[in-house]
Design an enzyme around this catalytic site. Structure first.
Site, PDB file in Angstrom:
ATOM      1  N   SER A 138       0.801  -1.218   0.000  1.00  0.00           N
ATOM      2  CA  SER A 138       0.000   0.000   0.000  1.00  0.00           C
ATOM      3  C   SER A 138       0.837   1.272   0.000  1.00  0.00           C
ATOM      4  O   SER A 138       0.443   2.285  -0.577  1.00  0.00           O
ATOM      5  CB  SER A 138      -0.934   0.007   1.212  1.00  0.00           C
ATOM      6  OG  SER A 138      -0.184  -0.142   2.397  1.00  0.00           O
ATOM      7  N   ASP A 286       1.017  -4.639  12.314  1.00  0.00           N
ATOM      8  CA  ASP A 286       0.487  -5.041  11.010  1.00  0.00           C
ATOM      9  C   ASP A 286       0.731  -6.535  10.813  1.00  0.00           C
ATOM     10  O   ASP A 286       1.863  -6.961  10.590  1.00  0.00           O
ATOM     11  CB  ASP A 286       1.168  -4.251   9.893  1.00  0.00           C
ATOM     12  CG  ASP A 286       0.591  -4.566   8.520  1.00  0.00           C
ATOM     13  OD1 ASP A 286      -0.264  -5.471   8.424  1.00  0.00           O
ATOM     14  OD2 ASP A 286       0.997  -3.922   7.533  1.00  0.00           O
ATOM     15  N   ASP A 305       8.887  -6.036   8.006  1.00  0.00           N
ATOM     16  CA  ASP A 305       8.255  -4.717   7.957  1.00  0.00           C
ATOM     17  C   ASP A 305       8.086  -4.175   9.367  1.00  0.00           C
ATOM     18  O   ASP A 305       7.547  -4.852  10.238  1.00  0.00           O
ATOM     19  CB  ASP A 305       6.887  -4.813   7.259  1.00  0.00           C
ATOM     20  CG  ASP A 305       6.312  -3.446   6.930  1.00  0.00           C
ATOM     21  OD1 ASP A 305       5.971  -2.723   7.880  1.00  0.00           O
ATOM     22  OD2 ASP A 305       6.207  -3.120   5.738  1.00  0.00           O
TER      23      ASP A 305
END
Length: 439
Positions: A138, A286, A305
């Site tokens: 994203s 996330d 990440d």
């Protein structure tokens, strides 16, 4: 998907992105009319929500969100975290594409982004740079490269204009939710959208992400179960994050390996989430499965990440500790009180749906506390289906919907993501033993 369709410039500017979101609304609206007329012709009386959540509308929304990237797509990705029991299979298959299938930025945009970060002669840093991304999400896309020194790296490049578009995307999505009727009019999302806005700005700051990467490298330095890449300090920029390239396979591939291997990996990730919540005081919130790779050669898990790392507020950690204690007590009333205290339930919901809530809690407590050999079998979806069936009236009673604090919502997203991964990998875990260490 053809290369022409795959490589799309990222829409920039509020009006362009509002127009893109309008295409979603327009496409969904036309789908609602078409589907509604079709069902009326068959003598049915469909509900608006049923017409909105058709596979055709989901496909339109997912495709347009993947073209937009940024905050709009990020919010869409949150919908994809579903075990397959709460969304129809067609919708789950479509929304799951948002976890890993954003359209790539055009070659011109990529070159301009790298030149802006490193200068027009940016290629001098590399003996090899793969222009075709190995992954896209994203906020940015990832390229494999080799530095002049011979160091293999993964280079995360932020989509142009994404950071500037966050505020307008959040505002546009909030407007869309309000006008669509998908969210009850009386449910105040302002605080949660503000927190989503803040976290997305943090995720778009690659200098901050590199700092969190170093932080987790230090926290996990003594844990041989995990690999955390190091950033390439000399090439680090606010919109470009080069890091060690780590070989591995997607974590979902573990579903086909022997049971013992699956359970070792899943227990490591569950232990990590519990440590983040109760020991580290900081959590990567996330749970996108693309953030993890499994290394078959040594069984280690690479963590990729760190944009969504956030501090765990002490009161939130304490609330979750009380919830663990309530679950381990095996008493419905204690669990109910913990959920009320955390804001996951309201007193009005308990008053109206108390019996159904007790049935749901009893199902879950039995599933966890009376597991054969102390191992909760996540391949058995029976309890999940039973809870889903009992919860329909609760979710349908939209006037009583309630939300916990934004901090707890982000923490819960990670916890739910780990549970969904355990379901996907069909593992058996000693849940009581694991939770008891933190209760």
């Amino acid at each position: 998907m053809s290369d022409r369709d795959r490589y799309r410039p990222v829409p920039q500017g509020r009006l362009n992105r509002l127009a893109a979101l309008g295409q979603i609304a327009g496409g969904v609206a036309s789908g609602v009319v078409s589907e509604g007329l079709s069902r009326l012709a068959k003598g049915e009386r469909p509900h608006l929500r049923d017409l909105l959540l058709t596979p055709s509308n989901a496909r339109k929304a997912a495709d347009q969100l993947s073209r937009m990237r940024g905050a709009a797509m990020k919010l869409g990705q949150m919908v994809s975290l579903d075990p397959g029991e709460f969304l129809p299979p067609e919708l789950q298959a479509i929304f799951s594409q948002l976890r890993s299938s954003a359209h790539f930025m055009s070659p011109g945009q990529l070159s301009a982004s790298l030149a802006s970060a490193w200068g027009p002669d940016w290629r001098r840093h590399f003996s090899r740079f793969d222009v075709t991304p190995m992954a896209a999400a994203s906020i940015g896309q990832v390229h494999r490269a080799v530095l002049i020194s011979g160091r293999s790296v993964a280079v995360k490049v932020q989509y142009p204009g994404v950071a500037r578009s966050i505020d307008s995307d959040i505002d546009n999505v909030a407007t869309f939710l309000r006008l669509s009727g998908l969210v009850p009019a009386g449910l105040d999302l302002a605080q949660h959208l503000a927190e989503a806005r803040r976290q997305l700005h943090e995720e778009a700051d690659y200098l901050r992400e590199a700092e969190q990467m170093r932080r987790f490298r230090a926290l996990l330095a003594g844990d041989a179960r995990f690999v955390v890449p190091a950033p390439v300090e000399e090439l680090l920029r606010p919109t470009v994050l080069p890091m060690d390239f780590v070989e591995g396979v997607p974590i979902e591939r573990l579903a086909v390996v022997p049971e013992a291997t699956r359970e070792t990996a899943m227990r490591a990730l569950a232990d990590l989430a519990l440590s983040e919540l109760f020991t580290f005081g900081v959590m990567q919130t996330d749970p996108n499965f693309g953030n993890y790779l499994w290394r078959p050669e040594d069984g280690r898990i690479a963590l990729l990440d760190f944009g969504a790392v956030r501090p765990v507020m002490p009161d939130s950690a304490e609330s979750y500790r009380r919830l663990l204690q309530a679950i381990l007590s095996g008493r419905n009333e204690t669990v109910r009180a913990a959920f009320l205290d955390m804001g996951y339930l309201s007193s009005a919901q308990v008053a109206r749906h108390g019996r159904m809530l007790d049935e749901m809690m009893s199902t879950v407590l039995e599933y966890v506390l009376q597991a054969p050999e102390g191992l909760v079998d996540f391949s058995d979806r029976g309890p999940l289906v039973a809870v889903r069936e009992r919860s329909q009236s609760l979710f349908a009673d939209r006037s009583l919907w309630t939300l916990p604090s934004p901090d707890k919502m982000f923490l819960q997203r990670k916890i739910t993501g780990m549970a969904l991964l355990a379901l996907k990998l069909r593992v058996r875990l000693p849940v009581v033993e694991m939770l008891s260490r933190y209760a």
